[in-house]
Design an enzyme around this catalytic site. Structure first.
Site, PDB file in Angstrom:
ATOM      1  CG  HIS A  90      -4.679 -36.106  16.160  1.00 19.57           C
ATOM      2  ND1 HIS A  90      -4.821 -37.343  16.741  1.00 19.57           N
ATOM      3  CD2 HIS A  90      -5.664 -36.008  15.232  1.00 19.57           C
ATOM      4  CE1 HIS A  90      -5.836 -37.986  16.165  1.00 19.57           C
ATOM      5  NE2 HIS A  90      -6.368 -37.184  15.254  1.00 19.57           N
ATOM      6  N   GLY A 130      -4.992  -2.073   4.900  1.00 21.29           N
ATOM      7  CA  GLY A 130      -4.200  -3.202   4.415  1.00 21.29           C
ATOM      8  C   GLY A 130      -4.873  -4.545   4.664  1.00 21.29           C
ATOM      9  NE  ARG A 131      -6.670  -3.951  10.723  1.00 25.98           N
ATOM     10  CZ  ARG A 131      -6.033  -2.785  10.804  1.00 25.98           C
ATOM     11  NH1 ARG A 131      -4.906  -2.585  10.152  1.00 25.98           N
ATOM     12  NH2 ARG A 131      -6.508  -1.794  11.544  1.00 25.98           N
ATOM     13  CE  LYS A 166      -3.641   2.166   2.723  1.00 26.11           C
ATOM     14  NZ  LYS A 166      -4.559   2.063   3.848  1.00 26.11           N
ATOM     15  CD  GLU A 174       9.080  -6.035   7.297  1.00 26.26           C
ATOM     16  OE1 GLU A 174       8.823  -4.938   6.753  1.00 26.26           O
ATOM     17  OE2 GLU A 174       8.895  -6.264   8.505  1.00 26.26           O
ATOM     18  CE  LYS A 206       5.526  -1.215  10.185  1.00 21.06           C
ATOM     19  NZ  LYS A 206       4.558  -0.595   9.275  1.00 21.06           N
ATOM     20  CD  GLU A 256      -2.055  -4.490  11.277  1.00 21.53           C
ATOM     21  OE1 GLU A 256      -0.858  -4.816  11.376  1.00 21.53           O
ATOM     22  OE2 GLU A 256      -2.598  -4.299  10.171  1.00 21.53           O
TER      23      GLU A 256
HETATM   24  O1  F6P Z   1       2.425  -4.162   9.847  1.00 23.95           O
HETATM   25  C1  F6P Z   1       1.722  -3.011   9.639  1.00 23.95           C
HETATM   26  C2  F6P Z   1       1.229  -2.802   8.241  1.00 23.95           C
HETATM   27  O2  F6P Z   1       1.116  -1.429   8.073  1.00 23.95           O
HETATM   28  C3  F6P Z   1      -0.084  -3.505   7.963  1.00 23.95           C
HETATM   29  O3  F6P Z   1      -1.180  -2.810   8.413  1.00 23.95           O
HETATM   30  C4  F6P Z   1      -0.029  -3.645   6.487  1.00 23.95           C
HETATM   31  O4  F6P Z   1      -0.950  -4.577   6.013  1.00 23.95           O
HETATM   32  C5  F6P Z   1       1.409  -4.071   6.309  1.00 23.95           C
HETATM   33  O5  F6P Z   1       2.116  -3.303   7.261  1.00 23.95           O
HETATM   34  C6  F6P Z   1       1.983  -3.885   4.955  1.00 23.95           C
HETATM   35  O6  F6P Z   1       1.948  -2.539   4.553  1.00 23.95           O
HETATM   36  P1  F6P Z   1       2.158  -2.130   3.048  1.00 23.95           P
HETATM   37  O7  F6P Z   1       1.054  -2.738   2.237  1.00 23.95           O
HETATM   38  O8  F6P Z   1       2.110  -0.628   3.030  1.00 23.95           O
HETATM   39  O9  F6P Z   1       3.491  -2.642   2.612  1.00 23.95           O
END
Ligand code: F6P
Length: 540
Positions: free
Chosen positions: A386, A269-270, A207, A213, A506, A355
């Site tokens: 199990h 995002g979620r 987003k 990452e 972060k 979240e």
């Molecule tokens: O971990 C926090 C967060 O902002 C989530 O809400 C989001 O889904 C994720 O990081 C990834 O964010 P982005 O889509 O901006 O890379």
């Protein structure tokens, strides 16, 4: 207003007090209509909530709490595009992503009808998905795509990853789908290990397009492609597309914005699976099936918005969760899908729920004196049986659980589905009704073993069933949980659509990054200093 400020809340607490000895055995024996009265239907789903520790009065009182909290108005505010995400001053309009059978949906902050944009992106995604599926989208050397690798994390990973597995029976099987999320290079390295770069398409989903990452993985992917093509940067356009709200960041990264699928800041995002973030899923199942999924979402949205509270599935599940969380002291909630295709659904729900509602201040910033979001966890049945079901059946913790199953299997092989569903039905029966000491004795069990073989029962479950796992029932299921989370957040009076709690870690990580490769003095606490020192020593 939060739930504890309502008049009806004291009635709920009084119900719990007078129902201290509530027994599911007794409740079912006293009322032959209990199951029928506590079964609801919507959008292809049936919810049987009769095996919960509630009677009709408690449910009425819980609904009265929801009424007093102004739930109906809050639902309308979301669907009407008001800026209910106040800390980020944003509308919350993931419901617009699937409002395809209706008219305008206006973001009340900007006054803009968001639907033309939604339809435009959906059409662009469909064209692209068709090109990849048909083989007409070619890699830089002219080979069709065989591997689609989504690079993203959190909402830009969990939704499409979970959904691509869930709807695998509908996917084009000559294409392989993979998801790289972890910043640990192992994830990338192991994923692409056996892939031919010439046949690999990366979807960089973020987003913000700034997430550490995702940017690390995307850069490594770009290097992997460029290395293969001897640094020919023209290859990037054929092997990378971006999914983002941030065109400037996409361009900075080096992906042509012509190869970008957009979405908007009013999609959390979620909640973004039905947006362009679902591109990998659309490539897998095709645009028609994707639209069927959106239809399922929309059917549940409509139900949520229009059904009276007593018939409303998301509301009912939310209120039950609140009863366990805020009255009976449950700390967690288990989600147990009896379908291997839904193996990643609990992981997906962890982000959706935790979240959203893992908050400890109310909307006015005051520390809450009531419990908010539960710990969500689960595994597909029957594996969980199990592993951790021992605790569910005989442990000291109250763990309300959702059992999710389907009448028909996509793989009707031998007796598997009968055995799977026999377990599905048996578990909720055993959890609810247990086995008394007298019943154990009557089997001739030695007295010393009787307590060990006794099951108290009275362990609450919801049963959610649909005929089959299809794109439509799948979409409806996701929307059901989205709205459940919404209702709970509304009654807890927390902002469910921000996630400030992920920021601090972060920021600290960014500060530590240069420290790991330098020899500068450290100014953390003694524990963190020593741990960083150990890392430095190992990597000298
Ligand atoms: O971990 C926090 C967060 O902002 C989530 O809400 C989001 O889904 C994720 O990081 C990834 O964010 P982005 O889509 O901006 O890379």
């Amino acid at each position: 207003m939060n739930l504890t400020e309502t008049k009806a809340w004291s009635a709920v607490l009084a119900d719990a007090e007078s129902n201290r000895d509530f027994s599911l055995r007794a409740a079912f024996a006293a009322d032959p209509n209990r199951a029928a009265d506590m079964t609801l239907e919507a959008a292809g789903w049936t919810l049987d909530y009769s095996k919960n520790l509630v009677d009709a009065k408690t449910m009425r009182d819980l609904r009265a709490v929801a009424d007093e909290c102004g739930l109906k108005d809050k639902i309308e505010a979301m669907f009407n595009g008001e800026h209910i995400n106040e800390t980020e001053d944003r509308a919350v309009l993931h419901v617009a992503l699937r409002a395809l059978s209706g008219g305008a949906v206006v973001d009340r902050g900007t006054g803009e009808d968001v639907m033309p944009g939604v339809r435009k992106v959906l059409d662009a995604m469909a064209n692209f998905a068709d090109e990849v599926r048909s083989g007409s989208w070619k890699g830089h050397s002219g080979k069709p795509v065989r591997n689609v690798v989504n690079i993203g994390i959190g909402g830009s990973d969990l939704g499409p990853c979970m959904a691509t597995l869930a709807l695998a029976p509908f996917s084009q099987r000559n294409l392989r789908f993979a998801f790289v999320s972890n910043v640990d290079a192992t994830h990338f390295a192991e994923t692409v290990r056996d892939m031919d770069p010439e046949e690999t398409l990366f979807l960089v989903a973020s987003k913000t397009f700034t997430t550490l990452e995702t940017m690390d993985n995307a850069k490594t992917a770009r290097e992997w492609i460029l290395k293969h093509y001897d640094g020919d940067s023209a290859a990037v356009a054929k092997h990378f597309v971006a999914i983002s709200t941030a065109a400037d960041e996409v361009a900075k990264f080096g992906i042509d914005t012509a190869n970008m699928f957009g979405f908007w800041n009013w999609v959390g995002g979620r909640y973004s699976l039905p947006s362009a973030i679902g591109l990998s899923l659309m490539i897998a199942i095709g645009p028609d099936r994707f639209r069927e999924m959106l239809g399922g979402y929309e059917a549940m949205d409509r139900h949520f918005r229009t059904a009276p509270l007593e018939k409303n599935l998301p509301v009912t599940m939310a209120l039950l969760g609140i009863y366990y969380n805020n009255v009976l002291g449950a700390q967690s909630h288990a989600v147990l899908p009896y379908d291997q295709y839904l193996a990643r659904f609990p992981a997906y729900l962890q982000q959706l729920d935790m979240e959203s509602n893992g908050k400890s201040v109310d909307k006015r910033g005051r520390r809450v004196s009531w419990q908010t979001g539960p710990i969500v966890w689960g595994e597909p049945g029957t594996n969980g049986q199990h592993a951790f079901y021992q605790l569910l059946h005989q442990g000291t913790k109250l763990v309300p659980a959702d059992f999710i199953g389907f009448m028909r299997s996509h793989n009707p092989i031998g007796d598997h589905h009968v055995h799977l569903m026999a377990n599905f039905f048996a578990q909720t029966e055993a959890l609810a009704f247990g086995k008394t000491a007298d019943e154990v004795r009557a089997e001739g069990t030695p007295e010393a073993l009787v307590p060990h073989k006794t099951f108290t029962g009275n362990r609450p479950t919801n049963t959610l069933v649909a005929l089959e796992l299809t794109p439509a029932t799948f979409g409806a299921l996701v929307a059901l949980y989205e709205h459940k989370v919404f209702v709970q957040g509304a009654l807890w009076d927390v902002f469910s659509f921000d996630q400030w709690g992920v920021q601090l870690g972060k920021v600290l990580a960014k500060r530590i990054i240069p420290e790991l490769t330098a020899d500068s003095p450290l100014a953390h606490d003694s524990s963190t200093n020593a741990l960083i020192g150990r890392f430095r020593a190992a990597n000298r």
